[in-house]
Design a protein around this motif. Structure first.
Motif, PDB file in Angstrom:
ATOM      1  N   GLU A 293       0.831  -1.195   0.000  1.00 40.41           N
ATOM      2  CA  GLU A 293       0.000   0.000   0.000  1.00 40.41           C
ATOM      3  C   GLU A 293       0.868   1.248   0.000  1.00 40.41           C
ATOM      4  OE1 GLU A 293      -2.581   0.046   3.308  1.00 40.41           O
ATOM      5  OE2 GLU A 293      -3.235  -2.026   3.082  1.00 40.41           O
ATOM      6  N   PRO A 294       0.350   2.359  -0.541  1.00 38.35           N
ATOM      7  CA  PRO A 294       1.078   3.623  -0.390  1.00 38.35           C
ATOM      8  C   PRO A 294       1.105   4.003   1.083  1.00 38.35           C
ATOM      9  CG  PRO A 294      -1.101   3.987  -1.330  1.00 38.35           C
ATOM     10  CD  PRO A 294      -0.891   2.511  -1.320  1.00 38.35           C
ATOM     11  N   GLN A 295       2.210   4.558   1.529  1.00 33.15           N
ATOM     12  CA  GLN A 295       2.372   4.878   2.945  1.00 33.15           C
ATOM     13  C   GLN A 295       1.894   6.283   3.285  1.00 33.15           C
ATOM     14  OE1 GLN A 295       3.491   2.447   5.218  1.00 33.15           O
ATOM     15  NE2 GLN A 295       3.024   1.301   3.336  1.00 33.15           N
ATOM     16  N   THR A 296       1.963   7.201   2.313  1.00 32.03           N
ATOM     17  CA  THR A 296       1.565   8.587   2.581  1.00 32.03           C
ATOM     18  C   THR A 296       0.706   9.114   1.435  1.00 32.03           C
ATOM     19  OG1 THR A 296       3.475   9.565   1.462  1.00 32.03           O
ATOM     20  CG2 THR A 296       3.747   8.969   3.785  1.00 32.03           C
TER      21      THR A 296
ATOM     22  N   GLN B 176       1.192  11.900   0.061  1.00 35.10           N
ATOM     23  CA  GLN B 176       2.067  12.593  -0.887  1.00 35.10           C
ATOM     24  C   GLN B 176       2.503  11.675  -2.021  1.00 35.10           C
ATOM     25  OE1 GLN B 176       2.312  15.825  -0.534  1.00 35.10           O
ATOM     26  NE2 GLN B 176       3.337  15.888  -2.532  1.00 35.10           N
ATOM     27  N   GLU B 177       2.693  10.366  -1.734  1.00 36.30           N
ATOM     28  CA  GLU B 177       3.032   9.416  -2.789  1.00 36.30           C
ATOM     29  C   GLU B 177       1.943   9.403  -3.862  1.00 36.30           C
ATOM     30  OE1 GLU B 177       4.215   5.460  -1.550  1.00 36.30           O
ATOM     31  OE2 GLU B 177       4.495   6.214   0.477  1.00 36.30           O
ATOM     32  N   VAL B 178       0.690   9.328  -3.417  1.00 35.11           N
ATOM     33  CA  VAL B 178      -0.440   9.259  -4.347  1.00 35.11           C
ATOM     34  C   VAL B 178      -0.585  10.578  -5.105  1.00 35.11           C
ATOM     35  CG1 VAL B 178      -2.910   8.802  -4.548  1.00 35.11           C
ATOM     36  CG2 VAL B 178      -1.559   7.652  -2.770  1.00 35.11           C
TER      37      VAL B 178
ATOM     38  N   PHE C  47       2.025  10.859  -7.798  1.00 35.36           N
ATOM     39  CA  PHE C  47       1.738   9.989  -8.946  1.00 35.36           C
ATOM     40  C   PHE C  47       0.656  10.599  -9.826  1.00 35.36           C
ATOM     41  CE2 PHE C  47      -0.857   6.520 -10.743  1.00 35.36           C
ATOM     42  CZ  PHE C  47       0.095   5.950 -11.580  1.00 35.36           C
TER      43      PHE C  47
ATOM     44  N   ARG D  20      -4.826   6.757   7.678  1.00 36.50           N
ATOM     45  CA  ARG D  20      -4.474   5.590   6.873  1.00 36.50           C
ATOM     46  C   ARG D  20      -5.638   5.168   5.979  1.00 36.50           C
ATOM     47  NH1 ARG D  20      -0.557   4.481   5.047  1.00 36.50           N
ATOM     48  NH2 ARG D  20      -0.908   2.234   5.007  1.00 36.50           N
TER      49      ARG D  20
ATOM     50  N   VAL E 208      -5.776   7.499   3.017  1.00 36.11           N
ATOM     51  CA  VAL E 208      -4.698   7.224   2.058  1.00 36.11           C
ATOM     52  C   VAL E 208      -5.081   6.048   1.157  1.00 36.11           C
ATOM     53  CG1 VAL E 208      -2.296   6.478   1.814  1.00 36.11           C
ATOM     54  CG2 VAL E 208      -2.907   8.193   3.532  1.00 36.11           C
ATOM     55  N   ARG E 209      -5.663   5.001   1.789  1.00 38.02           N
ATOM     56  CA  ARG E 209      -6.094   3.862   0.966  1.00 38.02           C
ATOM     57  C   ARG E 209      -7.177   4.279  -0.019  1.00 38.02           C
ATOM     58  NH1 ARG E 209      -5.711   0.823   5.884  1.00 38.02           N
ATOM     59  NH2 ARG E 209      -7.956   0.993   6.183  1.00 38.02           N
TER      60      ARG E 209
ATOM     61  N   ALA F  65      -5.957   6.222  -3.065  1.00 38.58           N
ATOM     62  CA  ALA F  65      -5.137   5.397  -3.947  1.00 38.58           C
ATOM     63  C   ALA F  65      -5.977   4.449  -4.790  1.00 38.58           C
ATOM     64  CB  ALA F  65      -4.117   4.595  -3.133  1.00 38.58           C
TER      65      ALA F  65
END
Length: 862
Positions: A627-630, A632-634, A637, A677, A680-681, A684
Motif C-alpha cells: 500500500e502507499p504509505q503517505t 504525498q506518494e499518491v 503519482f 491511513r 490514504v487507501r 489510492a
C-alpha cells in the motif's frame, strides 16, 4: 495445461480482432525471426493500453513522435511511418517495460517453434531490428538515442541511472559512415526532425562527434559516430609503458599529450554513465567470435553497456542464411512494397542472345540497349519534376565495367558521355577500391542533387550497403552472383529501392525496373524466395513506360487561385503556471465519491511459474501488493499523470498542490484528513485515480492551447507555384483548373471534380495537392495539435472563395476539422479582403442531391 493454452490462443485472437491498424498489413503471414510474432501481439496490446509501465519521459516522447502532426522548418509535412513506430515501441517494450536484458531471456519468453533455446553469455541487453532497405532505420536510431538520453536527463536518479548518456554508432565502412555523417553530423537529425519536444529542449545537451572531430565544451551526453576499423586493436604497449603489476597498484599513467582525435575508445572511457552501442548494417556482426563483436566486448570492460542494437535489412548468419534469433522487430521487404515505403521492383522478361565475345559490351549489348532505352523513358517522363533518373549496371569484372562504361559514353554521348557515366570498382568482397573511394563518396553524397549530371553508374559489384541513392530507376545485372560474393539478394536489389519522391501520400507508385541475364535473374529468384514475394513483370521490348505528371499550365492563368498565408491561431503554451494557479477545484463539476469505511486496503495477486518447454506448472506464490504509505506518494503519482496528459510534464510542481486540494476538500464532497491511513487507501483506489486525472486533464486541456491573434504572413500563395509531381491514381480532365489534370484519390473525387467543372457558377477550382503544403491546425480529442488538409478550393462567379471537403466516410475528429476550417475562413475573410466559406460535402448527401450549381451545396449545411 490444455485449458491454459486455449486461454492463450483466445487472447491472441482477441488482440488481432481488436486491432484497428492497417488493413494491408501482411506481416503476420510472413516468415520471420522466432520472437517477432509474440512480440507483435504483445506490443499492439501494450500500445492500446496506453504504454503502461513506462516513465513519464517515455510516454511523453511516444505521444509527441507518433500522435502529433509535424511540419518541418521548410514547411514540409512530416510523419514517422508505422514500421518506424513499431520498431521504437518494441525496443521500449522489451527493455523498459518487460526488462528483458539478455538474448537468452528474450528467447525463453517470446520464441515460438524453436528447437531448443541457444545460450548466450550476454553481459548487456542485445536486440536486432530488421528493416527493409530504404524504410528509414536511421530515424529509428535517432529516436532510440533520444529515448535513452532524455530519460537519463529527466528522470529521478534511481531510474535515470539505467539509461545511457553516451552512444557509439558504428558503421562497417567509410561509405556508410559518410551517409551517417550527413544525418548525424553537428546533430543535424535531432534539429531537422521532430525528435525533441519543445518542453524537453532544456534537457537536450548531446554532442554529436564524427570520426576525426574533437569534442566541444563538455556536455552531459555524446554520440560518437565512426566505422569499425577505427576501433580495432592497434599497438598494445609502447616501449616506455609501465608493467602490469605497477599499473595494477598505481592505475594507468596519465596521458602526456592530447588524445588522438580518431581514438574514440579512450574518449568514451572518460565519460560517466552507461554506453549504448548501435551497429549499422549489422549483418557484419554475424560471427559471434568476430572482431566486431570482440571490440564491443572490450568496450564493455572499460565503459559498461546497457544495450547493443543491431540494425540491418538482412540480419542473417552468412553460412546458413537464417535470421538472427534476437530480432525483436521485423519490417520485411514485401510489407515495405505494399506500404509504398520503397519502390516496387519490376522484373524484365525479355531475353537476348549473348554473343560469344570477350568484350562485355558486345556480349551483353541487347541487355544494355534495353536498359538504356528504359532509362531514357524515365528521363523523359520525369523531366517536368526536375528529377534525374539513374541507370545502374553491374558486371563481373573491372575490365567488363571499363568496357561497358566506354561503350555507354560512345554510343550515347549526349546522355551518358564524359562524367555522366561513372565507374566504381569494387574488390571481390564488395569493398570499394582505394582508387575510386573519393569518387564513391562524392556519388553517395551528391548524385541525387539537383545539379548532378550523373546518368549511369557502372560497377563490378553493387555496394552491399551505404548507398542511399534515391534516383535509381533501372538496374541492369550482367553477372552471376555466388556465395563467395558475400552478398544477399536484398543487399543488391535494395540499392535501387529508395524512393525518389518522399512525403506523406505522395500519390505516385514508384518502381525500379530490373533487367538482366539469366544468371542474374536466378539471383532475383532467390530474392523472391527469401522475401516471399512475387515481383510484377514487364517486357522491355513491348511495354512502354507511362507516368502521369500533374503540373500547372501557364496558359491557364485565369484559372489560378491564391490561398492566404495566415499565422496559426492555435499555439501550445510553454507554461500553464498562471492557469493552474487560477484553478478552483471546488468548482469542478462532478458528483462526490463515498468513502468505503472498514475495507482493507491490502490486495494480493497469485504468480504461477511454468516450464517454457513442457508448459507444466512449477510453482505458485501469492504476493501482497504494498500500500502507499503517505498521501504525498499518491498526489505525486496523479500529478505526473496529469502533466503527461496535457503534454506539459514540466508543470508537475504546479499541479501537485491543486491535486492535494482536490483530494482533501472536493472529491469526497467534504474535507478529509490526508494523514489518516483509511483516507490514504481511499485516494489510492483506481476509481479515484481515474476521476482525478480525467477531471484535471479536461480542465487544463481547455487552457493548454492558446488562441493566437491571426495575421497575414505573406501574399496569397498561388497554385501555379506548385512544383510538378508524378501521379499514379485517378485523374480527370478539366478546363476550369490551373493544372493539366485533376489528381483524384477515389471515384467520389472524380465525380466531384466533374461537378465543379460543369457547374455554371464556378469560374475556377483545384484539388489541393499535398505538395502544395496547405494545412490548418486543429486540436484532437487527446489534446494534440494536428494538421488538417482540405481537399478543394474553388471560386464562384460572384468572387466568393470556397474551401471544400469531400467525405466518403465521416470518421473521428471531423467536427474538430470542420470548426478549424470554418474559423480559418472567417479569419481569411477578415484579413485578405476576399470572402471565404467552408463546406463539407458527404458522398451520400452529394449523390442524393445531385447538384448542378455549387450554390446548391448550401442546402447541405448542418
Amino acid at each position: 495445461m490444455a485449458e491454459r493454452k486455449q486461454k492463450r490462443s483466445t487472447k491472441r485472437r482477441s488482440v488481432a480482432e481488436d486491432r484497428t491498424g492497417n488493413l494491408l498489413d501482411i506481416t503476420s503471414g510472413l516468415r520471420t525471426a522466432p520472437c517477432v510474432p509474440a512480440l507483435r501481439e504483445a506490443v499492439r496490446a501494450w500500445r492500446a493500453g496506453g504504454y503502461k509501465g513506462t516513465t513519464d519521459t517515455t510516454r511523453r516522447l511516444l505521444a509527441f513522435w507518433f500522435e502529433s502532426d509535424h511540419r518541418l522548418a521548410n514547411g514540409t509535412i512530416f510523419k514517422y511511418h508505422e514500421a518506424q513506430r513499431v520498431a521504437v515501441e518494441t525496443l521500449i517494450f522489451v527493455w523498459e517495460y518487460e526488462r528483458v536484458r539478455s538474448r537468452t531471456a528474450l528467447l525463453e519468453r517470446y520464441a515460438t517453434e524453436v528447437g531448443g533455446v541457444p545460450f548466450f553469455t550476454d553481459l548487456f541487453a542485445r536486440y536486432a531490428i530488421k528493416m527493409a532497405t530504404g524504410s528509414g532505420k536511421t530515424k529509428v536510431m535517432a529516436l532510440a538515442v533520444a529515448w535513452q538520453f532524455l530519460n537519463a536527463q529527466r528522470e529521478e536518479e534511481n531510474i535515470a541511472k539505467e539509461y545511457a548518456r553516451t552512444f557509439l554508432l558504428v558503421a562497417p565502412n567509410v561509405i556508410v559512415l559518410q551517409r551517417l555523417a550527413t544525418d548525424f553530423g553537428g546533430g543535424r537529425i535531432f534539429v531537422a526532425d521532430p525528435i525533441v519536444p519543445r518542453d524537453m529542449k532544456i534537457f537536450w545537451e548531446l554532442d554529436c562527434v564524427m570520426r576525426g572531430e574533437g569534442e566541444k565544451a563538455h556536455t552531459d551526453g555524446a554520440l560518437f559516430v565512426t566505422n569499425i576499423d577505427q576501433l580495432y586493436e592497434r599497438d598494445s604497449r609502447g616501449a616506455h609503458e609501465e608493467p602490469d603489476a605497477m599499473t595494477g597498484v598505481l592505475g594507468p599513467r596519465p596521458p602526456t599529450k592530447k588524445l588522438d582525435l580518431t581514438d574514440f575508445r579512450e574518449r568514451i572511457g572518460l565519460r560517466d554513465g552507461l554506453l549504448m552501442v548501435l551497429n549499422d548494417e549489422a549483418h557484419h556482426t554475424h560471427d559471434q567470435d568476430g572482431e566486431w563483436n570482440n571490440v564491443i566486448a572490450r568496450l564493455h570492460e572499460s565503459t559498461a553497456l546497457n544495450m547493443q542494437l543491431d540494425f540491418s535489412a538482412t540480419p542473417r548468419f552468412l553460412k546458413t542464411g537464417t535470421l538472427f534469433p534476437w530480432i525483436v522487430s521485423d519490417y520485411p521487404l514485401k510489407q515495405a512494397i505494399v506500404d509504398q515505403i520503397v519502390k516496387r521492383p519490376m522484373r524484365g522478361l525479355a531475353r537476348f542472345d549473348e554473343v560469344n565475345s570477350e568484350h562485355a559490351s558486345i556480349r551483353y549489348e541487347g541487355y544494355l540497349i534495353a536498359g538504356v532505352e528504359r532509362w531514357k523513358e524515365y528521363v523523359e517522363q520525369l523531366r517536368a519534376t526536375g528529377k534525374r533518373p539513374v541507370l545502374f549496371v553491374m558486371l563481373a569484372s573491372t575490365d567488363d565495367a571499363d568496357d561497358v562504361a566506354s561503350w555507354l559514353r560512345t554510343k550515347y554521348p549526349t546522355e551518358l558521355g564524359g562524367n555522366r557515366t561513372l565507374v566504381i570498382h569494387t574488390n571481390a568482397s564488395g569493398e570499394i577500391t582505394q582508387k575510386d573511394l573519393e569518387v564513391a563518396r562524392h556519388l553517395a553524397r551528391d548524385v541525387d542533387g539537383d545539379t548532378s549530371e550523373v546518368g549511369a553508374i557502372v560497377s563490378v559489384l553493387m555496394l552491399r550497403e551505404g548507398w542511399d541513392v534515391q534516383n535509381v530507376t533501372v538496374v541492369v545485372g550482367l553477372r552471376p552472383f555466388t556465395a563467395r560474393a558475400n552478398i544477399l539478394p536484398e543487399q543488391a536489389i535494395g540499392r535501387g529501392l529508395r524512393l525518389m519522391f518522399r512525403g506523406p501520400t505522395s500519390g505516385y507508385r514508384e518502381r525500379v525496373d530490373i533487367i538482366g541475364n539469366e544468371k542474374f535473374l536466378e539471383f532475383v529468384d532467390d530474392l523472391e524466395r527469401i522475401e516471399e514475394i512475387k515481383l510484377d513483370t514487364f517486357d522491355p521490348k513491348k511495354d512502354r513506360l507511362q507516368i502521369l505528371t500533374i503540373a500547372p499550365l501557364a496558359a491557364r492563368g485565369e484559372r489560378d487561385l491564391g490561398v492566404p498565408i495566415l499565422s496559426p491561431v492555435l499555439i501550445r503554451k510553454k507554461s500553464l503556471a498562471e492557469e493552474i494557479a487560477a484553478l478552483d477545484v471546488m468548482a469542478f463539476d462532478l458528483p462526490p465519491l463515498k468513502i468505503r469505511q472498514g475495507e482493507s486496503g491490502e490486495k494480493t495477486f497469485t504468480y504461477e511459474g511454468y516450464d517454457v518447454v513442457t508448459d507444466a506448472k512449477e510453482l505458485e506464490r501469492q504476493y501482497a501488493i504494498p500500500e502507499p504509505q503517505t498521501a504525498q506518494e499518491v498526489i505525486g503519482f496523479y500529478a505526473r499523470r496529469i502533466a503527461e496528459e496535457v503534454k506539459l510534464p514540466s508543470q508537475f510542481a504546479a499541479i501537485a498542490p491543486k491535486v492535494r486540494d482536490f483530494l482533501e476538500h472536493r472529491i469526497f464532497g467534504r474535507s478529509v484528513d490526508l494523514d489518516d491511513r483509511t483516507t490514504v487507501r481511499e485516494i489510492a483506489a483506481r476509481i479515484v485515480g481515474q476521476l482525478t486525472v480525467r477531471t484535471f486533464a479536461k480542465a487544463l486541456r481547455a487552457v493548454a492551447i492558446a488562441d493566437a491573434e491571426p495575421r497575414i504572413l505573406a501574399p496569397p500563395r498561388m497554385l501555379s507555384t506548385c512544383a510538378p509531381f508524378p501521379w499514379s491514381q485517378s485523374v480527370c480532365e478539366s478546363k476550369h483548373t490551373v493544372f493539366n489534370l485533376v489528381a483524384c484519390d477515389n471515384p467520389y473525387e472524380v465525380a466531384f471534380a466533374g461537378f465543379l467543372d460543369s457547374a455554371p457558377d464556378v469560374t475556377a477550382f483545384a484539388k489541393l495537392p499535398m505538395r502544395f503544403g496547405f494545412s490548418i491546425e486543429y486540436l484532437d480529442d487527446a489534446g494534440n495539435l494536428r494538421l488538417y488538409h482540405p481537399d478543394w478550393v474553388a471560386r464562384s462567379d460572384d468572387g466568393t472563395m470556397l474551401l471544400l471537403e469531400t467525405k466518403g466516410y465521416v470518421g473521428a475528429e471531423v467536427a474538430q476539422k470542420d470548426r478549424a476550417a470554418t474559423i480559418w475562413c472567417e479569419n481569411a475573410t477578415t484579413l485578405s479582403g476576399a470572402t471565404w466559406r467552408y463546406r463539407r460535402i458527404n458522398q451520400r448527401d452529394f449523390e442524393k442531391l445531385n447538384p448542378r450549381h455549387v450554390s446548391d451545396l448550401d442546402v447541405l449545411l448542418d
